[in-house]
Design a protein around this motif. Structure first.
Motif, PDB file in Angstrom:
ATOM      1  N   ALA A  34      13.183  35.335 -46.152  1.00  0.00           N
ATOM      2  CA  ALA A  34      12.441  34.296 -45.866  1.00  0.00           C
ATOM      3  C   ALA A  34      12.115  34.488 -44.588  1.00  0.00           C
ATOM      4  N   ALA A  35      12.938  35.029 -43.481  1.00  0.00           N
ATOM      5  CA  ALA A  35      12.661  35.273 -42.053  1.00  0.00           C
ATOM      6  C   ALA A  35      11.734  36.421 -41.953  1.00  0.00           C
ATOM      7  N   LEU A  36      11.457  37.426 -42.963  1.00  0.00           N
ATOM      8  CA  LEU A  36      10.779  38.528 -42.940  1.00  0.00           C
ATOM      9  C   LEU A  36       9.095  37.614 -43.198  1.00  0.00           C
ATOM     10  N   THR A  37       9.232  37.008 -44.305  1.00  0.00           N
ATOM     11  CA  THR A  37       7.986  36.207 -44.641  1.00  0.00           C
ATOM     12  C   THR A  37       7.508  35.656 -43.689  1.00  0.00           C
ATOM     13  N   ILE A  38       8.379  34.868 -42.865  1.00  0.00           N
ATOM     14  CA  ILE A  38       7.781  33.858 -41.742  1.00  0.00           C
ATOM     15  C   ILE A  38       7.335  34.836 -40.488  1.00  0.00           C
ATOM     16  N   ALA A  39       8.072  35.851 -40.208  1.00  0.00           N
ATOM     17  CA  ALA A  39       7.655  36.698 -38.917  1.00  0.00           C
ATOM     18  C   ALA A  39       6.197  37.451 -39.641  1.00  0.00           C
ATOM     19  N   GLY A  40       5.786  37.695 -40.778  1.00  0.00           N
ATOM     20  CA  GLY A  40       4.642  38.280 -41.082  1.00  0.00           C
ATOM     21  C   GLY A  40       3.518  37.341 -41.394  1.00  0.00           C
ATOM     22  N   GLY A  41       3.765  35.912 -41.227  1.00  0.00           N
ATOM     23  CA  GLY A  41       2.950  34.941 -41.418  1.00  0.00           C
ATOM     24  C   GLY A  41       1.789  34.825 -40.506  1.00  0.00           C
ATOM     25  N   SER A  42       0.953  34.034 -40.410  1.00  0.00           N
ATOM     26  CA  SER A  42       0.003  33.597 -39.571  1.00  0.00           C
ATOM     27  C   SER A  42       0.632  33.500 -38.130  1.00  0.00           C
ATOM     28  N   GLY A  43       0.329  34.355 -37.120  1.00  0.00           N
ATOM     29  CA  GLY A  43       0.760  34.056 -35.979  1.00  0.00           C
ATOM     30  C   GLY A  43       2.155  34.498 -35.594  1.00  0.00           C
ATOM     31  N   GLY A  44       2.741  35.142 -36.821  1.00  0.00           N
ATOM     32  CA  GLY A  44       4.080  35.827 -36.506  1.00  0.00           C
ATOM     33  C   GLY A  44       4.050  37.009 -35.951  1.00  0.00           C
ATOM     34  N   PRO A  45       5.396  37.436 -35.328  1.00  0.00           N
ATOM     35  CA  PRO A  45       5.363  38.701 -34.650  1.00  0.00           C
ATOM     36  C   PRO A  45       5.285  40.125 -35.588  1.00  0.00           C
ATOM     37  N   GLY A  46       5.422  39.738 -36.822  1.00  0.00           N
ATOM     38  CA  GLY A  46       5.714  40.866 -37.602  1.00  0.00           C
ATOM     39  C   GLY A  46       4.299  41.454 -38.288  1.00  0.00           C
ATOM     40  N   PRO A  47       4.327  42.429 -38.974  1.00  0.00           N
ATOM     41  CA  PRO A  47       3.170  42.977 -39.578  1.00  0.00           C
ATOM     42  C   PRO A  47       2.614  41.966 -40.610  1.00  0.00           C
ATOM     43  N   GLY A  48       1.244  41.884 -40.854  1.00  0.00           N
ATOM     44  CA  GLY A  48       0.753  41.102 -41.973  1.00  0.00           C
ATOM     45  C   GLY A  48       1.123  41.484 -43.368  1.00  0.00           C
ATOM     46  N   TRP A  49       1.608  42.533 -43.705  1.00  0.00           N
ATOM     47  CA  TRP A  49       2.077  42.921 -45.029  1.00  0.00           C
ATOM     48  C   TRP A  49       3.323  42.267 -45.417  1.00  0.00           C
ATOM     49  N   LEU A  50       4.205  41.801 -44.511  1.00  0.00           N
ATOM     50  CA  LEU A  50       5.377  41.462 -44.986  1.00  0.00           C
ATOM     51  C   LEU A  50       5.252  40.257 -45.881  1.00  0.00           C
ATOM     52  N   PRO A  51       4.494  39.284 -45.877  1.00  0.00           N
ATOM     53  CA  PRO A  51       4.635  38.027 -46.841  1.00  0.00           C
ATOM     54  C   PRO A  51       4.103  38.541 -48.371  1.00  0.00           C
ATOM     55  N   TRP A  52       3.550  39.584 -48.354  1.00  0.00           N
ATOM     56  CA  TRP A  52       3.270  40.260 -49.627  1.00  0.00           C
ATOM     57  C   TRP A  52       4.062  40.836 -50.442  1.00  0.00           C
ATOM     58  N   PRO A  56       7.158  36.875 -52.654  1.00  0.00           N
ATOM     59  CA  PRO A  56       7.646  36.596 -53.752  1.00  0.00           C
ATOM     60  C   PRO A  56       9.290  37.022 -54.236  1.00  0.00           C
ATOM     61  N   LEU A  57       9.485  37.971 -53.298  1.00  0.00           N
ATOM     62  CA  LEU A  57      11.072  38.679 -53.188  1.00  0.00           C
ATOM     63  C   LEU A  57      12.086  37.230 -53.032  1.00  0.00           C
ATOM     64  N   THR A  58      11.669  36.447 -51.837  1.00  0.00           N
ATOM     65  CA  THR A  58      12.458  35.403 -51.503  1.00  0.00           C
ATOM     66  C   THR A  58      12.720  34.474 -52.984  1.00  0.00           C
ATOM     67  N   THR A  59      11.795  33.953 -53.438  1.00  0.00           N
ATOM     68  CA  THR A  59      11.648  33.191 -54.695  1.00  0.00           C
ATOM     69  C   THR A  59      12.527  33.774 -55.739  1.00  0.00           C
ATOM     70  N   LEU A  60      12.141  35.167 -55.951  1.00  0.00           N
ATOM     71  CA  LEU A  60      12.929  35.853 -57.079  1.00  0.00           C
ATOM     72  C   LEU A  60      14.541  35.742 -56.940  1.00  0.00           C
ATOM     73  N   LEU A 222       7.822  27.007 -44.859  1.00  0.00           N
ATOM     74  CA  LEU A 222       8.325  27.856 -45.543  1.00  0.00           C
ATOM     75  C   LEU A 222       9.878  27.614 -45.405  1.00  0.00           C
ATOM     76  N   SER A 223      10.605  27.407 -44.428  1.00  0.00           N
ATOM     77  CA  SER A 223      11.794  27.028 -44.072  1.00  0.00           C
ATOM     78  C   SER A 223      12.184  25.758 -45.147  1.00  0.00           C
ATOM     79  N   THR A 224      11.452  24.793 -45.006  1.00  0.00           N
ATOM     80  CA  THR A 224      11.903  23.544 -45.817  1.00  0.00           C
ATOM     81  C   THR A 224      11.611  23.866 -47.465  1.00  0.00           C
ATOM     82  N   TYR A 225      10.573  24.600 -47.591  1.00  0.00           N
ATOM     83  CA  TYR A 225      10.365  24.890 -49.170  1.00  0.00           C
ATOM     84  C   TYR A 225      11.516  25.710 -49.666  1.00  0.00           C
ATOM     85  N   TRP A 226      11.892  26.708 -49.009  1.00  0.00           N
ATOM     86  CA  TRP A 226      13.058  27.466 -49.689  1.00  0.00           C
ATOM     87  C   TRP A 226      14.435  26.882 -49.712  1.00  0.00           C
ATOM     88  N   SER A 227      14.602  25.936 -48.660  1.00  0.00           N
ATOM     89  CA  SER A 227      15.763  24.940 -48.450  1.00  0.00           C
ATOM     90  C   SER A 227      15.786  24.047 -49.635  1.00  0.00           C
TER      91      SER A 227
END
Length: 242
Positions: A34-52, A56-60, A222-227
């Motif tokens: 989840a943290a990697l997803t958030i980091a790659g989201g809009s305005g996040g510090p990570g690369p944009g491919w992380l949420p892709w 899905p992996l977090t929900t899996l 996303l933090s409230t969603y996966w919680s």
């Protein structure tokens, strides 16, 4: 010789139990993913491919956790897993925020109906009128603030979604409020928390999408969603030891 054979048989019967994932490691994996997803989201510090990859992996991973909790009523477990599967479909659809929005909305609407079916496994629908009245008032207040910002073509789908979301959260609360003391009450309480968190997450998502951008929106949504999803999965009883 007979005793040794019986001992070997007992050990061999226990071996498959070690194949079940440890819930603590699954929780850690969900948090990291989840943290990697958030980091790659809009305005996040990570690369944009992380949420892709990690959205899905977090929900899996949440689905894998729910699948290990096989000690509950079969109907409840079946519908919770179905709700998580439809949530996964919605997560994938919303990777395309514009073109996938309607499919994502419908997927999560079906997920909420699955959760309603799960939460009525041992508690009749609407068992607590006060729970439904509370969520009706809360949802109406939220919708009244959001409604002017929703495009005309999306108002009917959004209204249908809000009704299903509120019904899911209310039924989870009804299951908890009417559940007698015992081991099942803890699971019902987790479901109630999950329902409330889901409402909070979708409220933040809706205002961010339709009204005005929220600061750190991906973090809060996303933090409230996966919680919420983790709490709903945790409402299932684990398999009894032995």
């Amino acid at each position: 010789m007979l005793e040794r054979g019986q001992l070997h048989h007992r050990r061999s019967c226990r071996m498959p139990r070690t194949l079940s994932p440890d819930p603590r490691w699954l929780l850690l994996a969900v948090v990291v993913s989840a943290a990697l997803t958030i980091a790659g989201g809009s305005g996040g510090p990570g690369p944009g491919w992380l949420p892709w990859v990690f959205k899905p992996l977090t929900t899996l991973l949440v689905i894998a956790y729910a699948a290990t909790r096989a000690g509950d009523v079969p109907r409840r477990r079946r519908w919770v897993l179905a709700g998580l599967a439809w949530s996964l479909a919605g997560d994938v659809a919303l990777l395309w925020p514009q073109s996938g929005f309607i499919f994502g909305l419908v997927s999560f609407l079906i997920a909420h109906l699955c959760y309603v079916a799960a939460f009525t496994a041992t508690t009749r629908f609407g068992a607590s009128p006060s729970a439904f009245a509370t969520y009706a008032v809360v949802s109406a207040a939220i919708l009244s603030q959001l409604w002017p910002h929703v495009p005309a073509g999306l108002r009917l789908p959004v209204l249908a979604y809000v009704v299903c979301l509120a019904a899911m959260a209310a039924q989870a609360a009804a299951w908890w409020w009417t559940c007698p003391p015992g081991s099942g009450r803890r699971g019902a309480g987790l479901a109630a928390v999950g329902g409330a968190l889901f409402l909070a997450s979708d409220t933040l998502l809706a205002f961010n999408k339709f009204a005005e951008p929220l600061p750190l929106a991906s973090l809060w949504v996303l933090s409230t969603y996966w919680s919420a999803q983790w709490c709903i999965a945790s409402a299932l009883r684990p398999r009894a030891a032995g």
